[in-house]
Design an enzyme around this catalytic site. Sequence first.
Site, PDB file in Angstrom:
ATOM      1  N   CYS A  31      -1.427  18.088   8.084  1.00 61.11           N
ATOM      2  CA  CYS A  31      -0.564  17.249   8.925  1.00 61.11           C
ATOM      3  C   CYS A  31       0.562  16.678   8.074  1.00 61.11           C
ATOM      4  O   CYS A  31       0.349  16.310   6.921  1.00 61.11           O
ATOM      5  CB  CYS A  31      -1.377  16.115   9.552  1.00 61.11           C
ATOM      6  SG  CYS A  31      -0.471  15.216  10.829  1.00 61.11           S
TER       7      CYS A  31
ATOM      8  N   SER B 249      -2.469  14.887  22.531  1.00 60.28           N
ATOM      9  CA  SER B 249      -2.339  13.562  21.913  1.00 60.28           C
ATOM     10  C   SER B 249      -1.231  13.585  20.867  1.00 60.28           C
ATOM     11  O   SER B 249      -1.190  14.449  20.006  1.00 60.28           O
ATOM     12  CB  SER B 249      -3.673  13.200  21.255  1.00 60.28           C
ATOM     13  OG  SER B 249      -3.567  11.984  20.556  1.00 60.28           O
TER      14      SER B 249
ATOM     15  N   CYS C 199     -13.230  11.625  15.343  1.00 62.44           N
ATOM     16  CA  CYS C 199     -11.780  11.402  15.314  1.00 62.44           C
ATOM     17  C   CYS C 199     -11.325  10.991  13.929  1.00 62.44           C
ATOM     18  O   CYS C 199     -11.872  10.050  13.351  1.00 62.44           O
ATOM     19  CB  CYS C 199     -11.419  10.248  16.235  1.00 62.44           C
ATOM     20  SG  CYS C 199     -11.325  10.678  17.922  1.00 62.44           S
TER      21      CYS C 199
ATOM     22  N   GLU D  63     -10.153  23.074  11.572  1.00 66.96           N
ATOM     23  CA  GLU D  63     -11.399  22.671  12.194  1.00 66.96           C
ATOM     24  C   GLU D  63     -11.220  22.459  13.688  1.00 66.96           C
ATOM     25  O   GLU D  63     -10.145  22.056  14.143  1.00 66.96           O
ATOM     26  CB  GLU D  63     -11.905  21.373  11.543  1.00 66.96           C
ATOM     27  CG  GLU D  63     -12.289  21.601  10.101  1.00 66.96           C
ATOM     28  CD  GLU D  63     -12.839  20.353   9.406  1.00 66.96           C
ATOM     29  OE1 GLU D  63     -13.326  20.485   8.296  1.00 66.96           O
ATOM     30  OE2 GLU D  63     -12.776  19.258   9.986  1.00 66.96           O
TER      31      GLU D  63
ATOM     32  N   LEU E 102      -1.146   4.632  19.639  1.00 68.80           N
ATOM     33  CA  LEU E 102      -0.276   3.473  19.417  1.00 68.80           C
ATOM     34  C   LEU E 102      -0.807   2.602  18.274  1.00 68.80           C
ATOM     35  O   LEU E 102      -0.123   2.358  17.298  1.00 68.80           O
ATOM     36  CB  LEU E 102      -0.153   2.658  20.719  1.00 68.80           C
ATOM     37  CG  LEU E 102       0.842   1.518  20.676  1.00 68.80           C
ATOM     38  CD1 LEU E 102       2.276   2.027  20.561  1.00 68.80           C
ATOM     39  CD2 LEU E 102       0.718   0.623  21.912  1.00 68.80           C
ATOM     40  N   HIS E 103      -2.022   2.139  18.423  1.00 62.78           N
ATOM     41  CA  HIS E 103      -2.737   1.339  17.400  1.00 62.78           C
ATOM     42  C   HIS E 103      -2.127  -0.020  17.091  1.00 62.78           C
ATOM     43  O   HIS E 103      -2.814  -0.891  16.575  1.00 62.78           O
ATOM     44  CB  HIS E 103      -2.946   2.127  16.110  1.00 62.78           C
ATOM     45  CG  HIS E 103      -3.615   3.448  16.318  1.00 62.78           C
ATOM     46  ND1 HIS E 103      -4.693   3.594  17.156  1.00 62.78           N
ATOM     47  CD2 HIS E 103      -3.356   4.687  15.841  1.00 62.78           C
ATOM     48  CE1 HIS E 103      -5.072   4.869  17.170  1.00 62.78           C
ATOM     49  NE2 HIS E 103      -4.278   5.556  16.391  1.00 62.78           N
TER      50      HIS E 103
ATOM     51  N   CYS F 299      -6.305   8.072   8.687  1.00 63.15           N
ATOM     52  CA  CYS F 299      -6.756   9.384   9.167  1.00 63.15           C
ATOM     53  C   CYS F 299      -6.947  10.345   8.002  1.00 63.15           C
ATOM     54  O   CYS F 299      -6.043  10.530   7.181  1.00 63.15           O
ATOM     55  CB  CYS F 299      -5.727   9.932  10.150  1.00 63.15           C
ATOM     56  SG  CYS F 299      -6.110  11.594  10.722  1.00 63.15           S
TER      57      CYS F 299
ATOM     58  N   CYS G  23      -0.483   8.749   8.723  1.00 62.77           N
ATOM     59  CA  CYS G  23      -1.330   7.673   9.259  1.00 62.77           C
ATOM     60  C   CYS G  23      -2.404   7.388   8.211  1.00 62.77           C
ATOM     61  O   CYS G  23      -3.228   8.246   7.907  1.00 62.77           O
ATOM     62  CB  CYS G  23      -1.965   8.092  10.583  1.00 62.77           C
ATOM     63  SG  CYS G  23      -0.787   8.722  11.766  1.00 62.77           S
TER      64      CYS G  23
ATOM     65  N   GLY H 173      -3.409  17.902  12.822  1.00 65.86           N
ATOM     66  CA  GLY H 173      -1.989  18.144  13.069  1.00 65.86           C
ATOM     67  C   GLY H 173      -1.403  17.326  14.206  1.00 65.86           C
ATOM     68  O   GLY H 173      -2.104  16.637  14.941  1.00 65.86           O
TER      69      GLY H 173
HETATM   70  N1  SAH Z   1      -1.544  13.714  15.663  1.00 67.13           N
HETATM   71  C1  SAH Z   1      -2.070  13.434  16.957  1.00 67.13           C
HETATM   72  C2  SAH Z   1      -3.427  14.063  17.224  1.00 67.13           C
HETATM   73  C3  SAH Z   1      -4.509  13.991  16.169  1.00 67.13           C
HETATM   74  S1  SAH Z   1      -5.412  12.536  15.897  1.00 67.13           S
HETATM   75  C4  SAH Z   1      -2.114  11.932  17.187  1.00 67.13           C
HETATM   76  O1  SAH Z   1      -1.789  11.187  16.267  1.00 67.13           O
HETATM   77  O2  SAH Z   1      -2.392  11.512  18.292  1.00 67.13           O
HETATM   78  C5  SAH Z   1      -6.407  12.221  17.294  1.00 67.13           C
HETATM   79  C6  SAH Z   1      -6.724  10.729  17.459  1.00 67.13           C
HETATM   80  O3  SAH Z   1      -7.642  10.250  16.438  1.00 67.13           O
HETATM   81  C7  SAH Z   1      -5.483   9.839  17.331  1.00 67.13           C
HETATM   82  O4  SAH Z   1      -5.484   8.865  18.331  1.00 67.13           O
HETATM   83  C8  SAH Z   1      -5.686   9.197  15.961  1.00 67.13           C
HETATM   84  O5  SAH Z   1      -4.958   8.026  15.813  1.00 67.13           O
HETATM   85  C9  SAH Z   1      -7.178   9.015  15.939  1.00 67.13           C
HETATM   86  N2  SAH Z   1      -7.725   8.760  14.598  1.00 67.13           N
HETATM   87  C10 SAH Z   1      -7.191   9.086  13.414  1.00 67.13           C
HETATM   88  N3  SAH Z   1      -7.981   8.653  12.395  1.00 67.13           N
HETATM   89  C11 SAH Z   1      -9.043   8.045  12.970  1.00 67.13           C
HETATM   90  C12 SAH Z   1     -10.217   7.428  12.455  1.00 67.13           C
HETATM   91  N4  SAH Z   1     -10.455   7.359  11.149  1.00 67.13           N
HETATM   92  N5  SAH Z   1     -11.118   6.919  13.346  1.00 67.13           N
HETATM   93  C13 SAH Z   1     -10.896   7.013  14.672  1.00 67.13           C
HETATM   94  N6  SAH Z   1      -9.821   7.601  15.210  1.00 67.13           N
HETATM   95  C14 SAH Z   1      -8.891   8.109  14.376  1.00 67.13           C
END
Ligand code: SAH
Length: 345
Positions: free
Chosen positions: A113, A196, A338, A93, A220-221, A120, A117, A164
């Site tokens: 991926c 990212s 996201c 996508e 980071l989160h 996600c 996480c 990914g």
């Molecule tokens: N793998 C890479 C890029 C893909 S995710 C990374 O981890 O950065 C792109 C962004 O979306 C990341 O910051 C990720 O943490 C965030 N993300 C993932 N799940 C999400 C969600 N449910 N709501 C909002 N952001 C989310």
Amino acid sequence: MQLSSDIRSLSITNLEKILLRENFEKYRATQIFDWLTKENIHSFEQMKNLPKELIHFLNSRFKINNVVIQLIKKSRDGTVKFLLSLPDNNVIEAVLIPTEKRITACVSSQVGCSLDCDFCATSKIKRMRNLDFYEIFDQLMILNFESLKLFGRPISNIVFMGMGEPLLNYKNVLKSIEMICSKKGIGISKKKITVSTSGMSKIIKILADKNVKFNLAVSLHSAIEKTRNEIMPFSKDFPLSDLVDSLNYWYQKTKSKITIEYLVWEAINDNISHVNSLVNFCKRVPSKVNLIEFNDIGNLKFKSAKNRWIQKYIEILELNKISVTVRRSRGEDINAACGQLANKL
Ligand code: SAH
């Protein structure tokens, strides 16, 4: 040479060598590559300035494995999601996010991926394979073409925030960036591109050594190791101290600040010790913070924190002179926001 491989996996020099060996003129390779960077070229027959014998030869040896639009979905807020199919029937996508000033293309770097996480949706899809550089390039050419059609403007920014982990496929990502920034691509500046990563410290250092010019964002989160390891279990192998080192190395080499992506959840990181840890992290790394709105993916563990906590983060970060912005969610109604990319239509 493998029979019927994608012609774009060759360098132009290699194609020249092959053509000379077969008694075709060397300059034909440039003609072929010129055609390959245009949209909607699916076959060698469409390359109008090539002789029939050459077309015949190309067909006997190579394929053009284009990425094809399978479905387009439009959100109420103007965001457009593209479901794209690959020659091996895998699906990825990509998303176009228009605002008054910008049109941002969000692209995928892998099918699925390999990271875990928990918040996600993409992490629920098994990583099938890396995208080839020309598949990433195709995605961007398609998005640019569609952006011109839909909005009358080309894409102005690119974010590698789709499906990914781009740093686990960094060679193809780098090559696709070179192509898309060249005149044959869309000639976009590398400063308009953000890659990212979930925090692959070793590869951050490799990229810094390559003197790349794009921006880096890190998901980071949580700046508290224990919490981060719980919500992003793979990070047990990537200690925060290594991440801090690699980000400082990145800054030293590129002189460009790192964007820290950060989600705030109820009962996970909506407390003062998490806010203070983020402040300390940012004091150790030249950075700015981007608070992302959480998009629910149906995992009951994760619920967006109350607004007063988001405000608290902003207040304390600003008090410490750390730049902070909030990224509003776009395209939620079509599962394009996201973390929602999971081939769910
Ligand atoms: N793998 C890479 C890029 C893909 S995710 C990374 O981890 O950065 C792109 C962004 O979306 C990341 O910051 C990720 O943490 C965030 N993300 C993932 N799940 C999400 C969600 N449910 N709501 C909002 N952001 C989310």
